[in-house]
Write a protein that holds these residues in place. Structure first.
Motif, mmCIF file in Angstrom:
data_model
loop_
_atom_site.group_PDB
_atom_site.id
_atom_site.type_symbol
_atom_site.label_atom_id
_atom_site.label_comp_id
_atom_site.label_asym_id
_atom_site.label_seq_id
_atom_site.Cartn_x
_atom_site.Cartn_y
_atom_site.Cartn_z
ATOM 1 N N TYR A 71 0.759 -1.194 -0.075
ATOM 2 C CA TYR A 71 0.025 0.044 -0.005
ATOM 3 C C TYR A 71 0.697 1.166 0.023
ATOM 4 O O TYR A 71 0.665 2.181 -0.792
ATOM 5 C CB TYR A 71 -0.834 -0.126 1.254
ATOM 6 C CG TYR A 71 -1.851 1.192 1.318
ATOM 7 C CD1 TYR A 71 -2.957 1.410 0.563
ATOM 8 C CD2 TYR A 71 -1.497 2.257 2.224
ATOM 9 C CE1 TYR A 71 -3.943 2.354 0.445
ATOM 10 C CE2 TYR A 71 -2.396 3.322 2.106
ATOM 11 C CZ TYR A 71 -3.451 3.401 1.454
ATOM 12 O OH TYR A 71 -4.323 4.406 1.519
ATOM 13 N N HIS A 72 1.942 1.221 0.928
ATOM 14 C CA HIS A 72 2.821 2.389 1.003
ATOM 15 C C HIS A 72 3.725 2.527 -0.375
ATOM 16 O O HIS A 72 3.697 3.810 -0.980
ATOM 17 C CB HIS A 72 3.841 2.091 1.842
ATOM 18 C CG HIS A 72 4.865 3.376 2.445
ATOM 19 N ND1 HIS A 72 5.748 3.392 3.283
ATOM 20 C CD2 HIS A 72 4.646 4.568 2.013
ATOM 21 C CE1 HIS A 72 6.176 4.554 3.447
ATOM 22 N NE2 HIS A 72 5.506 5.557 2.837
ATOM 23 N N LEU A 84 -5.625 9.737 0.068
ATOM 24 C CA LEU A 84 -6.119 8.084 1.016
ATOM 25 C C LEU A 84 -4.883 7.636 1.665
ATOM 26 O O LEU A 84 -4.726 6.704 2.225
ATOM 27 C CB LEU A 84 -6.467 7.056 -0.221
ATOM 28 C CG LEU A 84 -7.688 7.024 -0.935
ATOM 29 C CD1 LEU A 84 -7.724 5.852 -1.830
ATOM 30 C CD2 LEU A 84 -8.748 7.410 -0.137
ATOM 31 N N GLN A 85 -4.059 8.774 1.930
ATOM 32 C CA GLN A 85 -2.807 8.325 3.000
ATOM 33 C C GLN A 85 -3.277 8.631 4.403
ATOM 34 O O GLN A 85 -4.077 9.549 4.555
ATOM 35 C CB GLN A 85 -1.602 9.103 2.699
ATOM 36 C CG GLN A 85 -1.728 10.718 2.719
ATOM 37 C CD GLN A 85 -0.493 11.440 2.417
ATOM 38 O OE1 GLN A 85 0.631 10.769 2.976
ATOM 39 N NE2 GLN A 85 -0.436 12.552 1.800
ATOM 40 N N CYS A 93 3.392 10.232 3.826
ATOM 41 C CA CYS A 93 3.597 8.839 3.489
ATOM 42 C C CYS A 93 4.109 8.893 1.880
ATOM 43 O O CYS A 93 4.529 7.846 1.537
ATOM 44 C CB CYS A 93 2.452 7.979 3.467
ATOM 45 S SG CYS A 93 2.269 7.843 5.539
ATOM 46 N N ALA A 94 3.593 9.911 1.458
ATOM 47 C CA ALA A 94 3.740 10.084 -0.065
ATOM 48 C C ALA A 94 5.162 10.843 -0.524
ATOM 49 O O ALA A 94 5.397 10.964 -1.659
ATOM 50 C CB ALA A 94 2.547 10.652 -0.808
ATOM 51 N N ASP A 95 5.917 11.639 0.346
ATOM 52 C CA ASP A 95 7.081 12.415 -0.006
ATOM 53 C C ASP A 95 8.257 11.277 -0.269
ATOM 54 O O ASP A 95 8.450 10.297 0.401
ATOM 55 C CB ASP A 95 7.170 13.160 1.195
ATOM 56 C CG ASP A 95 6.201 14.537 1.252
ATOM 57 O OD1 ASP A 95 5.719 14.683 0.227
ATOM 58 O OD2 ASP A 95 6.344 15.044 2.378
ATOM 59 N N VAL A 96 8.909 11.928 -1.356
ATOM 60 C CA VAL A 96 10.139 11.337 -1.594
ATOM 61 C C VAL A 96 11.193 11.767 -0.693
ATOM 62 O O VAL A 96 11.652 12.923 -0.614
ATOM 63 C CB VAL A 96 10.404 11.311 -3.144
ATOM 64 C CG1 VAL A 96 11.900 11.054 -3.325
ATOM 65 C CG2 VAL A 96 9.422 11.114 -3.947
ATOM 66 N N PRO A 107 9.993 2.814 0.676
ATOM 67 C CA PRO A 107 8.889 1.704 0.603
ATOM 68 C C PRO A 107 9.113 0.416 -0.120
ATOM 69 O O PRO A 107 8.838 -0.578 -0.037
ATOM 70 C CB PRO A 107 7.623 2.626 -0.044
ATOM 71 C CG PRO A 107 7.938 4.026 0.389
ATOM 72 C CD PRO A 107 9.414 4.024 0.149
ATOM 73 N N LEU A 108 10.015 0.653 -1.390
ATOM 74 C CA LEU A 108 10.350 -0.412 -2.212
ATOM 75 C C LEU A 108 11.376 -1.387 -1.599
ATOM 76 O O LEU A 108 11.108 -2.567 -1.704
ATOM 77 C CB LEU A 108 10.998 0.057 -3.430
ATOM 78 C CG LEU A 108 11.549 -1.155 -4.667
ATOM 79 C CD1 LEU A 108 10.186 -1.941 -4.915
ATOM 80 C CD2 LEU A 108 12.128 -0.418 -5.677
ATOM 81 N N LEU A 109 12.318 -0.577 -0.629
ATOM 82 C CA LEU A 109 12.976 -1.787 0.189
ATOM 83 C C LEU A 109 12.240 -2.436 1.297
ATOM 84 O O LEU A 109 12.433 -3.639 1.409
ATOM 85 C CB LEU A 109 13.989 -0.763 0.950
ATOM 86 C CG LEU A 109 15.243 -0.009 0.141
ATOM 87 C CD1 LEU A 109 16.122 0.751 1.050
ATOM 88 C CD2 LEU A 109 15.998 -1.342 -0.248
ATOM 89 N N SER A 110 11.251 -2.036 1.905
ATOM 90 C CA SER A 110 10.316 -2.558 2.639
ATOM 91 C C SER A 110 9.559 -3.751 1.931
ATOM 92 O O SER A 110 9.459 -4.860 2.417
ATOM 93 C CB SER A 110 9.462 -1.507 3.529
ATOM 94 O OG SER A 110 8.576 -2.278 4.260
ATOM 95 N N LEU A 111 8.998 -3.374 1.017
ATOM 96 C CA LEU A 111 8.106 -4.103 0.206
ATOM 97 C C LEU A 111 9.124 -5.499 -0.133
ATOM 98 O O LEU A 111 8.518 -6.603 -0.413
ATOM 99 C CB LEU A 111 7.567 -3.650 -1.208
ATOM 100 C CG LEU A 111 6.799 -4.481 -1.877
ATOM 101 C CD1 LEU A 111 5.582 -5.044 -0.962
ATOM 102 C CD2 LEU A 111 6.186 -3.750 -3.157
#
Length: 130
Positions: A71-72, A84-85, A93-96, A107-111
């Motif tokens: 989701y993140h 929807l954050q 949650c959407a900031d780079v 978020p990609l590392l976590s996923l």
């Protein structure tokens, strides 16, 4: 043991990002930490004691973390609208905040970490079922 290694690396990475690089975790990052941090203990104790029952506790945590991380990541990529954050106060949650090689984000590392842990736990579960 491999799943524990991934969980430990994720724990250390999260601590590095927040404590050394001074990146404030967003709400979704905190929820993912809530799912990841106990995995270090559960999988470590299970690996040390050769206890298969740790899978019963680790699989639901890893699955919940994977859903949160997915989701993140979708929110981060703009697939899910920023409206929807779940973030209200603090870091968005959407900031780079960090981008490695132009596409690797927190978020990609976590996923990726949760995906690896889930794959390894499912493989271990199947091995023990035989």
């Amino acid at each position: 043991m491999l799943a524990w290694t991934v969980a430990l690396a994720s724990f250390l990475g999260a601590m590095f990002f927040s404590e050394v690089m001074d990146l404030e975790p967003c709400v979704l990052c905190w929820y993912q930490r809530i799912a990841m941090f106990p995995l270090v203990l559960i999988l470590g104790i299970g690996a040390y004691g050769q206890d298969r029952s740790c899978l019963r506790y680790a699989l639901p945590l890893a699955a919940a973390g994977w859903l949160l991380a997915g989701y993140h990541w979708l929110l981060y990529k703009g697939v899910i609208p920023k409206d929807l954050q779940p973030c209200g106060k603090g870091a968005s949650c959407a900031d780079v905040k960090l981008e490695i090689a132009g596409f690797i984000t927190i978020p990609l590392l976590s996923l990726t970490a949760f995906s690896l842990i889930l794959l390894l736990l499912v493989a271990a579960h199947r091995k023990f079922q035989q």
